[in-house]
Scaffold this active site. Structure first.
Site, PDB file in Angstrom:
ATOM      1  CG  HIS A  60      13.825  -6.112  -1.579  1.00 26.51           C
ATOM      2  ND1 HIS A  60      13.377  -5.661  -0.360  1.00 26.51           N
ATOM      3  CD2 HIS A  60      13.279  -7.348  -1.735  1.00 26.51           C
ATOM      4  CE1 HIS A  60      12.606  -6.577   0.203  1.00 26.51           C
ATOM      5  NE2 HIS A  60      12.522  -7.606  -0.631  1.00 26.51           N
ATOM      6  CG  HIS A  62      11.765 -11.966  -3.373  1.00 23.02           C
ATOM      7  ND1 HIS A  62      12.382 -12.503  -2.272  1.00 23.02           N
ATOM      8  CD2 HIS A  62      11.245 -10.781  -2.963  1.00 23.02           C
ATOM      9  CE1 HIS A  62      12.231 -11.693  -1.237  1.00 23.02           C
ATOM     10  NE2 HIS A  62      11.545 -10.636  -1.629  1.00 23.02           N
ATOM     11  CB  ALA A 141       4.964 -13.018   1.068  1.00 25.46           C
ATOM     12  CG  HIS A 217       9.096  -4.094   1.825  1.00 24.43           C
ATOM     13  ND1 HIS A 217       8.708  -4.200   3.148  1.00 24.43           N
ATOM     14  CD2 HIS A 217       9.366  -5.359   1.422  1.00 24.43           C
ATOM     15  CE1 HIS A 217       8.732  -5.455   3.517  1.00 24.43           C
ATOM     16  NE2 HIS A 217       9.132  -6.182   2.493  1.00 24.43           N
ATOM     17  CG  ASN A 220       4.448  -2.330   1.544  1.00 25.39           C
ATOM     18  OD1 ASN A 220       5.114  -1.736   0.696  1.00 25.39           O
ATOM     19  ND2 ASN A 220       3.129  -2.268   1.560  1.00 25.39           N
ATOM     20  NE  ARG A 228      -4.310   8.683  20.622  1.00 31.07           N
ATOM     21  CZ  ARG A 228      -5.489   8.962  20.043  1.00 31.07           C
ATOM     22  NH1 ARG A 228      -5.804  10.221  19.730  1.00 31.07           N
ATOM     23  NH2 ARG A 228      -6.348   7.998  19.774  1.00 31.07           N
ATOM     24  CG  HIS A 252       3.504  -3.552  -2.629  1.00 31.05           C
ATOM     25  ND1 HIS A 252       3.362  -4.105  -3.874  1.00 31.05           N
ATOM     26  CD2 HIS A 252       3.759  -4.580  -1.780  1.00 31.05           C
ATOM     27  CE1 HIS A 252       3.535  -5.414  -3.792  1.00 31.05           C
ATOM     28  NE2 HIS A 252       3.770  -5.729  -2.530  1.00 31.05           N
ATOM     29  CG  ASP A 275       9.252  -7.133  -2.444  1.00 33.14           C
ATOM     30  OD1 ASP A 275      10.061  -8.066  -2.321  1.00 33.14           O
ATOM     31  OD2 ASP A 275       8.257  -6.998  -1.709  1.00 33.14           O
ATOM     32  N   GLY A 310       4.792  -9.849  -2.699  1.00 31.43           N
ATOM     33  CA  GLY A 310       5.751  -9.225  -3.591  1.00 31.43           C
ATOM     34  C   GLY A 310       5.035  -8.547  -4.746  1.00 31.43           C
TER      35      GLY A 310
END
Length: 391
Positions: A60, A62, A141, A217, A220, A228, A252, A275, A310
């Site tokens: 993962h 980008h 994002a 992720h 996130n 609860r 993160h 990420d 990211g």
């Protein structure tokens, strides 16, 4: 032919042991003690005092080094692959995020071409589709205007454009019609991931009983844990058959929460990811990403509205955080960065561990956990100049 001698070789059952490792035709052909080779053209590498580990697999990410996968042509993807190799990554999933259909198809086409041509550095093992079928309230994002309702025709078009190379697909399990679409796609080699989702605990548990096997992720862009309302995050921790991603940049997810995740899931069901976006490896500054303006400061990439965009993490830095900051064993951190992702994307038969018959995808680290050499399918791709290991 290549012979790595005297290294601290990671055996997935026994841990680190001083061993030699012999490579031929891109494969590991022997692991043992005091291997001798008669061929004069065999390259011998003395790795005494160095860790010899399976190359990392980032499922993962980008972009990095100023390169955005959504915009990158094959030449830029080659540059990206060489940067990743310098960080010990030997394979990765090029991650395509929510955008216009034209831009998504542009990215899918370039990734497909790059896979067919082959890259000089880390290999593209497939595509991770993160969106556009996500919950707008948990988009993170991802641009709101490009989020779509699940549509089998759109998904099948993406699959065709990718050359049938989509390996992971993040969708929000609560979206109308998603179960029917997943059933239609059972014949495809796609792992469906729960993420960018507002699903509750019971709904998530049902999703895990059916088609979802992985969580994007963890913590996130999803419903978190309340005492609860355990949410998607709580359901993921409570489901043994589900693997989860962690971004180990200590931004993160808090370090204490990472330790809780690993205690609940064990090191067998946690996958380290970066990420990362194009800012990774570039230092502080400003850039454009996902249609917005981002400021990078002290490693955190943040939109003007305060939303994290990211990470700027590299995989070796994430491993270093796990070991040096959070106290995990190096063996476990490597497992979460190599073996577990290989299993998740179904390439463990040839990648993800050091074993005879597997691809010679190897990272050599010094005691400070710096990457000193990266070998991909038997070829040294980092550094790209003659280099001798030294302590």
């Amino acid at each position: 032919m290549k012979l790595i001698k005297n290294g601290l070789v990671l055996d997935r059952e026994k841990g680190f042991e001083t061993r030699d490792l012999l490579i031929d035709s891109g494969k590991i052909i022997r692991i043992g003690k005091e291997i001798e080779v008669l061929e004069k053209d065999c390259e011998v590498l003395d790795a005494e005092g160095f860790y010899v580990v399976p190359g990392f697999i980032d499922i993962h990410m980008h972009g990095a080094a100023g390169i955005d996968i959504m915009k990158a042509d094959p030449d830029q993807l080659t540059e990206l692959s060489l940067f990743l190799a310098s960080k010990g990554v030997t394979s990765f999933l090029a991650t395509v995020m929510t955008d216009s259909r034209d831009n998504i198809e542009y990215a899918l086409e370039n990734i497909r071409i790059s896979m067919e041509r082959g890259l000089m550095g880390a290999k593209i093992a497939g595509i991770n589709m993160e969106g556009p079928f996500i919950n707008p309230k948990y988009r993170g994002a991802h641009p709101l205007e490009h989020i779509l309702k699940p549509d089998a025709g759109i998904i099948n078009g993406f699959i065709r454009k990718s050359g049938n190379n989509i390996r992971l697909m993040t969708v929000a399990p609560e979206l109308d019609g998603i179960e029917e679409i997943i059933r239609e796609l059972e014949k495809e080699t796609i792992v469906f991931c729960a993420g960018h989702s507002g699903i509750d605990f019971d709904g998530a548990k049902d999703a895990f009983k059916n088609s979802f096997r992985h969580v994007t992720h963890l913590f996130n862009a999803m419903t978190g844990i309340h005492h609860r309302e355990p949410g998607l995050a709580g359901a993921a921790l409570d489901s043994d058959g589900v693997t989860v991603e962690i971004i180990p940049d200590l931004i993160h997810v808090h370090g204490a929460v990472i330790q809780m995740i690993v205690k609940c899931k064990t090191p067998d069901r946690v996958v380290l990811i970066t990420d990362s976006i194009s800012a990774a490896g570039m230092g502080d500054g400003k850039l454009q990403f996902a249609g917005g303006s981002i400021t990078v400061k002290d490693g955190a990439a943040v939109f003007d509205n305060g939303v994290l965009a990211g990470s700027t993490l590299t995989m070796i830095d994430g491993i270093r955080n796990m070991v040096k900051e959070l106290g995990f064993r190096l063996e476990d951190a490597i497992k979460m960065a190599s073996e577990n992702p290989a299993k998740r994307i179904n390439v463990f038969d040839r990648k993800g561990s050091l074993a005879e018959g597997k691809d010679a995808d190897i990272a050599i680290l010094d005691k400070k956990l710096n990457v000193c050499r990266t070998i991909i399918e038997g070829v040294t791709v980092y550094p790209t100049f003659p280099y001798r290991l030294s302590r």
